[in-house]
Motif scaffolding. Sequence first.
Motif, PDB file in Angstrom:
ATOM      1  N   TRP A 121       0.841  -1.191   0.000  1.00 64.96           N
ATOM      2  CA  TRP A 121       0.000   0.000   0.000  1.00 64.96           C
ATOM      3  C   TRP A 121       0.877   1.241   0.000  1.00 64.96           C
ATOM      4  N   GLN A 122       0.639   2.092  -1.008  1.00 68.37           N
ATOM      5  CA  GLN A 122       1.314   3.382  -1.127  1.00 68.37           C
ATOM      6  C   GLN A 122       0.315   4.454  -0.720  1.00 68.37           C
ATOM      7  N   PRO A 123       0.419   4.966   0.507  1.00 68.31           N
ATOM      8  CA  PRO A 123      -0.634   5.847   1.022  1.00 68.31           C
ATOM      9  C   PRO A 123      -0.714   7.186   0.296  1.00 68.31           C
ATOM     10  N   ALA A 124      -1.937   7.650   0.156  1.00 67.37           N
ATOM     11  CA  ALA A 124      -2.199   9.024  -0.293  1.00 67.37           C
ATOM     12  C   ALA A 124      -3.330   9.545   0.588  1.00 67.37           C
ATOM     13  N   GLY A 125      -4.569   9.499   0.096  1.00 65.71           N
ATOM     14  CA  GLY A 125      -5.680   9.951   0.921  1.00 65.71           C
ATOM     15  C   GLY A 125      -6.010   9.030   2.070  1.00 65.71           C
ATOM     16  N   HIS A 126      -5.622   7.768   1.932  1.00 64.62           N
ATOM     17  CA  HIS A 126      -5.887   6.785   2.992  1.00 64.62           C
ATOM     18  C   HIS A 126      -4.545   6.283   3.545  1.00 64.62           C
ATOM     19  N   PRO A 127      -4.120   6.764   4.714  1.00 64.62           N
ATOM     20  CA  PRO A 127      -2.809   6.375   5.234  1.00 64.62           C
ATOM     21  C   PRO A 127      -2.756   4.989   5.837  1.00 64.62           C
ATOM     22  N   GLY A 128      -3.913   4.413   6.174  1.00 64.14           N
ATOM     23  CA  GLY A 128      -3.916   3.081   6.782  1.00 64.14           C
ATOM     24  C   GLY A 128      -4.719   3.063   8.062  1.00 64.14           C
ATOM     25  N   PHE A 129      -4.331   2.163   8.991  1.00 61.21           N
ATOM     26  CA  PHE A 129      -5.054   2.040  10.255  1.00 61.21           C
ATOM     27  C   PHE A 129      -5.143   3.384  10.975  1.00 61.21           C
ATOM     28  N   ALA A 130      -6.328   3.723  11.428  1.00 60.52           N
ATOM     29  CA  ALA A 130      -6.463   4.879  12.307  1.00 60.52           C
ATOM     30  C   ALA A 130      -6.381   4.466  13.775  1.00 60.52           C
ATOM     31  N   ARG A 131      -6.607   3.171  14.040  1.00 57.10           N
ATOM     32  CA  ARG A 131      -6.460   2.625  15.389  1.00 57.10           C
ATOM     33  C   ARG A 131      -5.848   1.238  15.275  1.00 57.10           C
ATOM     34  N   GLY A 132      -5.113   0.837  16.291  1.00 60.84           N
ATOM     35  CA  GLY A 132      -4.513  -0.488  16.305  1.00 60.84           C
ATOM     36  C   GLY A 132      -3.915  -0.758  17.667  1.00 60.84           C
ATOM     37  N   GLY A 133      -3.540  -2.010  17.893  1.00 62.41           N
ATOM     38  CA  GLY A 133      -2.947  -2.363  19.166  1.00 62.41           C
ATOM     39  C   GLY A 133      -3.905  -2.261  20.328  1.00 62.41           C
ATOM     40  N   GLU A 134      -5.198  -2.512  20.078  1.00 62.21           N
ATOM     41  CA  GLU A 134      -6.228  -2.455  21.112  1.00 62.21           C
ATOM     42  C   GLU A 134      -7.340  -3.412  20.724  1.00 62.21           C
ATOM     43  N   PRO A 135      -8.183  -3.827  21.678  1.00 63.06           N
ATOM     44  CA  PRO A 135      -9.257  -4.766  21.349  1.00 63.06           C
ATOM     45  C   PRO A 135     -10.134  -4.266  20.200  1.00 63.06           C
ATOM     46  N   GLY A 136     -10.373  -5.170  19.245  1.00 64.40           N
ATOM     47  CA  GLY A 136     -11.186  -4.842  18.088  1.00 64.40           C
ATOM     48  C   GLY A 136     -10.413  -4.306  16.912  1.00 64.40           C
ATOM     49  N   ALA A 137      -9.092  -4.231  17.028  1.00 64.20           N
ATOM     50  CA  ALA A 137      -8.268  -3.672  15.960  1.00 64.20           C
ATOM     51  C   ALA A 137      -7.078  -4.591  15.676  1.00 64.20           C
ATOM     52  N   PHE A 138      -6.400  -4.304  14.581  1.00 61.79           N
ATOM     53  CA  PHE A 138      -5.211  -5.075  14.205  1.00 61.79           C
ATOM     54  C   PHE A 138      -4.164  -5.020  15.310  1.00 61.79           C
ATOM     55  N   GLY A 139      -3.534  -6.184  15.580  1.00 58.93           N
ATOM     56  CA  GLY A 139      -2.484  -6.213  16.581  1.00 58.93           C
ATOM     57  C   GLY A 139      -1.191  -6.838  16.112  1.00 58.93           C
TER      58      GLY A 139
END
Length: 240
Positions: A121-139
């Motif tokens: 993924w080469q970010p532009a308008g969408h940089p990626g995860f807005a949250r992570g490392g917490e329950p319910g998100a990518f870890g």
Amino acid sequence: MAENWASADPEGAPCWVEAQIPDVEAGKRFYGALFGWSFGATDHGGWWARLGGAPVAALTGKTDGRMPTAWTVYLRTPDAVALVGRVRDRGGRVVVPPRSVPGLGGAALVADPQGAVFGLWQPAGHPGFARGGEPGAFGWAELYTPDTEAADAFYGGLFPAALFGSGVDPCLGRVALSEVFPEEMPAHFLVHFEVADGEAALGAVTRLGGRVRVPPFETSYGGVAVVADDQGASFALLQR
């Protein structure tokens, strides 16, 4: 929490995950109940999965029945075209060539020499995860491979800053395939989502029509169980 959870990570760090599934509406029900996600349609035919209003994953419908029902992890790059060239030069292959996603960035799908598929993924308008490392998100994302030495050489050569750089706190690892799965299983990346209570999450998976593929076991990064959703897409539950 930063505006974007992984926005400062180096090239090669996981920055997004996406599930390709036959029935997106069923997927929304399953993951909404399991992780508390809400959903909003994208301009490109998929659905953002949101945790507390912030994007943490995407669901897309399979347009080709020959493609696997699976979660894909995307690794960050400033130049997808150049990185695809380096993947090919190091013995990997291109599954889907680089393409522009208008307003969001650039994407490609590639495979390492052992056949494990991952996204770029080469970010532009969408940089990626807005949250992570917490329950319910990518870890975490774990590469299960039959040849760990070859994997170390391939990924270490592609992404030295992400894997071995100064001050790096990786959320990507690798392990021998046979330590968890049958040796005949293909090499693959396994996406991990964090949960507050692993036992409760396992119960929810089965109640929602999913299944447990590998019962809970301990790793260096937490307690893990491998499960599949009600359409067969595998992922892991991670309790830190």
